[in-house]
Design a protein around this motif. Sequence first.
Motif, PDB file in Angstrom:
ATOM      1  N   LEU A   1      54.311  97.392  58.785  1.00 43.56           N
ATOM      2  CA  LEU A   1      54.460  98.417  57.759  1.00 43.56           C
ATOM      3  C   LEU A   1      54.024  99.769  58.301  1.00 43.56           C
ATOM      4  O   LEU A   1      53.287  99.864  59.288  1.00 43.56           O
ATOM      5  CB  LEU A   1      53.600  98.071  56.535  1.00 43.56           C
ATOM      6  CG  LEU A   1      53.847  96.736  55.838  1.00 43.56           C
ATOM      7  CD1 LEU A   1      52.874  96.566  54.676  1.00 43.56           C
ATOM      8  CD2 LEU A   1      55.283  96.628  55.357  1.00 43.56           C
ATOM      9  N   CYS A   2      54.478 100.811  57.639  1.00 43.34           N
ATOM     10  CA  CYS A   2      54.011 102.156  57.965  1.00 43.34           C
ATOM     11  C   CYS A   2      52.634 102.345  57.329  1.00 43.34           C
ATOM     12  O   CYS A   2      52.500 102.375  56.096  1.00 43.34           O
ATOM     13  CB  CYS A   2      54.980 103.206  57.422  1.00 43.34           C
ATOM     14  SG  CYS A   2      56.581 103.229  58.250  1.00 43.34           S
ATOM     15  N   LEU A   3      51.609 102.441  58.164  1.00 44.97           N
ATOM     16  CA  LEU A   3      50.230 102.535  57.696  1.00 44.97           C
ATOM     17  C   LEU A   3      49.502 103.637  58.452  1.00 44.97           C
ATOM     18  O   LEU A   3      50.049 104.233  59.383  1.00 44.97           O
ATOM     19  CB  LEU A   3      49.506 101.197  57.907  1.00 44.97           C
ATOM     20  CG  LEU A   3      50.123  99.967  57.232  1.00 44.97           C
ATOM     21  CD1 LEU A   3      49.436  98.697  57.720  1.00 44.97           C
ATOM     22  CD2 LEU A   3      50.024 100.078  55.718  1.00 44.97           C
ATOM     23  N   CYS A   4      48.256 103.877  58.048  1.00 43.33           N
ATOM     24  CA  CYS A   4      47.416 104.805  58.802  1.00 43.33           C
ATOM     25  C   CYS A   4      46.869 104.092  60.032  1.00 43.33           C
ATOM     26  O   CYS A   4      46.852 102.860  60.100  1.00 43.33           O
ATOM     27  CB  CYS A   4      46.261 105.302  57.941  1.00 43.33           C
ATOM     28  SG  CYS A   4      46.784 106.213  56.463  1.00 43.33           S
ATOM     29  N   SER A   5      46.401 104.841  60.991  1.00 46.24           N
ATOM     30  CA  SER A   5      45.821 104.237  62.188  1.00 46.24           C
ATOM     31  C   SER A   5      44.483 103.596  61.846  1.00 46.24           C
ATOM     32  O   SER A   5      43.926 103.801  60.762  1.00 46.24           O
ATOM     33  CB  SER A   5      45.632 105.299  63.277  1.00 46.24           C
ATOM     34  OG  SER A   5      44.612 106.206  62.906  1.00 46.24           O
TER      35      SER A   5
END
Length: 262
Positions: free
Chosen positions: A51-55
């Motif tokens: 998924l597109c997530l924060c680092s």
Amino acid sequence: MAERKEKTSQEYINHCLTDAVYGNICDSEQSYPVCVNDYVCRPPNTTGPNLCLCSTSQFWSSGCVDIKEIAVSNITATVEINKITLNWNVIKQYSSNVTYTIKTDFGKSESVTSNGGIVIELQSGSKYNFTVVSTPPKDTFVNYSDYSVPSEPFWTYAVYGNVCESEQTYPVCISGYVCRPPNTTAPNLCLCETSQIWSSGCVDSEYSTWLKNFIHSVCVSLYYFLYLAGFFPFLSDVILYCIVAFIQNSKSQHSFLFKLKL
């Protein structure tokens, strides 16, 4: 040439529309879909697709934020005998979404808010180290890391008989006691002044002698009065009260005198 340029612009628009936002499925091994902004394509908590997530060094709060932004700063303390109250500063725009915890090897923390907390059940005259842990908001997709800030050592106040150090700042004797050598070669202790005695608190020795003499005279006079008046059942109570007055602290002695006046 004009037709080719229009097609290229349309392809660019389509490309923007297919970009993935926070929480969208992505594929890090292919070109599309691409995560927008500063999101990274990585695995969530579950075994689902990337998924597109924060680092890992960030958390999500209407956008990716550096985890250091939720760290507390300027940790100060108000110390007592068995309790220490910690206070700290936070970045206000994140404080309502962040939870704070005080970690300690001793005692028990309670009433922790975004600006401080209380640690109770501590020992008098002891040094304690604390760590304030900031936990970012819960996220649907991933558990972001906490951020911990250690405090400097803090000492609780020392009471009568506790070890103290007159040449250093800590531990400090609570008001009413002085840090001085005892009769032995042991380290300095919190004691009364040399002109005082200890009776659940420091009492001037001259006052204590006067009080004991006064109580003695009152007890003797009351005993003979009851004896001559024939109130024998009360004699044992008088003897008991007098014994208690001599062995208890000055507060108990004052209480005894109050009973006699009644």
